[in-house]
Design a protein around this motif. Structure first.
Motif, mmCIF file in Angstrom:
data_model
loop_
_atom_site.group_PDB
_atom_site.id
_atom_site.type_symbol
_atom_site.label_atom_id
_atom_site.label_comp_id
_atom_site.label_asym_id
_atom_site.label_seq_id
_atom_site.Cartn_x
_atom_site.Cartn_y
_atom_site.Cartn_z
ATOM 1 N N THR A 233 0.847 -1.195 0.000
ATOM 2 C CA THR A 233 0.000 0.000 0.000
ATOM 3 C C THR A 233 0.881 1.244 0.000
ATOM 4 N N ARG A 234 0.335 2.304 -0.563
ATOM 5 C CA ARG A 234 1.037 3.587 -0.594
ATOM 6 C C ARG A 234 0.024 4.712 -0.383
ATOM 7 N N PRO A 235 0.436 5.793 0.274
ATOM 8 C CA PRO A 235 -0.475 6.930 0.454
ATOM 9 C C PRO A 235 -0.775 7.615 -0.873
ATOM 10 N N SER A 236 -1.997 8.127 -0.986
ATOM 11 C CA SER A 236 -2.404 8.864 -2.198
ATOM 12 C C SER A 236 -3.336 10.010 -1.801
ATOM 13 N N PRO A 237 -2.804 10.986 -1.069
ATOM 14 C CA PRO A 237 -3.668 12.045 -0.537
ATOM 15 C C PRO A 237 -4.083 13.066 -1.588
ATOM 16 N N TRP A 238 -5.332 13.500 -1.470
ATOM 17 C CA TRP A 238 -5.714 14.738 -2.148
ATOM 18 C C TRP A 238 -5.036 15.894 -1.435
ATOM 19 N N ARG A 239 -4.513 16.840 -2.186
ATOM 20 C CA ARG A 239 -3.997 18.089 -1.624
ATOM 21 C C ARG A 239 -4.788 19.224 -2.256
ATOM 22 N N LEU A 240 -5.702 19.760 -1.480
ATOM 23 C CA LEU A 240 -6.656 20.736 -1.980
ATOM 24 C C LEU A 240 -6.288 22.122 -1.487
ATOM 25 N N GLY A 241 -6.534 23.106 -2.334
ATOM 26 C CA GLY A 241 -6.240 24.486 -1.961
ATOM 27 C C GLY A 241 -6.768 25.430 -3.015
ATOM 28 N N PRO A 242 -6.210 26.628 -3.099
ATOM 29 C CA PRO A 242 -6.729 27.633 -4.032
ATOM 30 C C PRO A 242 -6.775 27.166 -5.485
ATOM 31 N N ALA A 243 -5.829 26.316 -5.892
ATOM 32 C CA ALA A 243 -5.816 25.864 -7.281
ATOM 33 C C ALA A 243 -6.981 24.935 -7.597
ATOM 34 N N ARG A 244 -7.586 24.361 -6.575
ATOM 35 C CA ARG A 244 -8.732 23.466 -6.772
ATOM 36 C C ARG A 244 -9.894 23.938 -5.889
#
Length: 264
Positions: free
Chosen positions: A194-205
């Motif tokens: 398994t590997r991490p796959s985080p959403w990184r949300l901010g002004p661009a999204r």
């Protein structure tokens, strides 16, 4: 359970950026090198997993898109998948429930894949998938119950806990799904990483961030209606921060690769 195509379209870019590409090399090594690939996409939605993965695998590909929602299958059928060699892949669709999936359905499959699926399944459905799959399986973007917002707010933890409880409603596994799937495949002799796959949300999204916030808080209140007044004020604060470009969020997911027979 069905999903709004507009939500699936909104999240597709964040999904593509988040998926754990480091699992692709061991996956490629496990696939048959000199024959066309037959790839099943379970819970395919509108086909975003295939749009992402087909161009990262070489050789002829035939995709079987499987979902219970005929409207989503109609949208998925219109996909144009292109392989890493620049060749068009072929596509067919099949309507069905995952709980009834059997090994006989997957005879000839080279790869089974899915995206944002495990956490909306029951233990019985995950067991059915693990029992049916005799080839590599790449299962991406399962939520694991960790969210980090910046700036922090004292109400973050209460919303997160209520959301996680909502994810587990009616026997669904929610944030426990990756552990359950790892155990289910492992009991059948598969090597699982398994590997991490985080959403990184901010002004661009910001549009996705706002839509995710509404859904996250809404599910929390559905689970715990007594949070309503505080949650409404919290959501207004967070949406204002989002609109001002002041809010970021990490929504943690995990990708899972299961290789049969203990292959690594």
């Amino acid at each position: 359970m069905s999903f709004d195509p507009s939500w699936l379209a909104l999240r597709e870019g964040a999904d593509a950026a988040a998926r754990a590409s480091e699992l692709l090399d061991p996956l490629r090594e496990a696939l048959p090198p000199d024959e066309p690939l037959v790839i099943w996409d379970l819970g395919c939605g509108t086909g975003s997993q295939g749009r992402w993965l087909s161009g990262r695998l070489r050789g002829p590909q035939h995709w079987i898109l499987h979902d219970r929602d005929p409207a989503l299958l109609d949208l998925a059928r219109d996909n144009a998948y292109v392989t890493a060699d620049g060749l068009p892949a072929t596509i067919e669709t099949r309507k069905g429930d995952l709980g009834s999936l059997r090994a006989s359905d997957l005879v000839g499959a080279s790869l089974v894949t899915a995206s944002a699926l495990l956490d909306v399944l029951t233990a019985a459905e995950i067991e059915a998938i693990a029992a049916a799959v005799a080839c590599p399986a790449l299962l991406t973007l399962s939520v694991v119950g960790r969210v980090r917002l910046s700036p922090a707010d004292p109400f973050d933890g209460e919303v997160a806990a209520a959301f996680d409880a909502h994810q587990r409603r009616g026997g669904l596994l929610g944030p426990d799904a990756v552990t359950a799937a790892t155990e289910a495949f492992g009991r059948r002799g598969a090597s699982v990483r398994t590997r991490p796959s985080p959403w990184r949300l901010g002004p661009a999204r910001s549009a996705l961030t706002a839509a995710w916030l509404r859904g996250w808080v809404g599910a929390a209140v559905e689970q715990r209606p007594e949070l309503g007044p505080r949650a409404d004020a919290y959501l207004r604060r967070r949406l204002a921060e989002c609109a001002a470009g002041e809010l970021t969020a990490e929504v943690h997911h995990v990708d899972l690769l299961a290789l049969p027979g203990g292959a690594s």
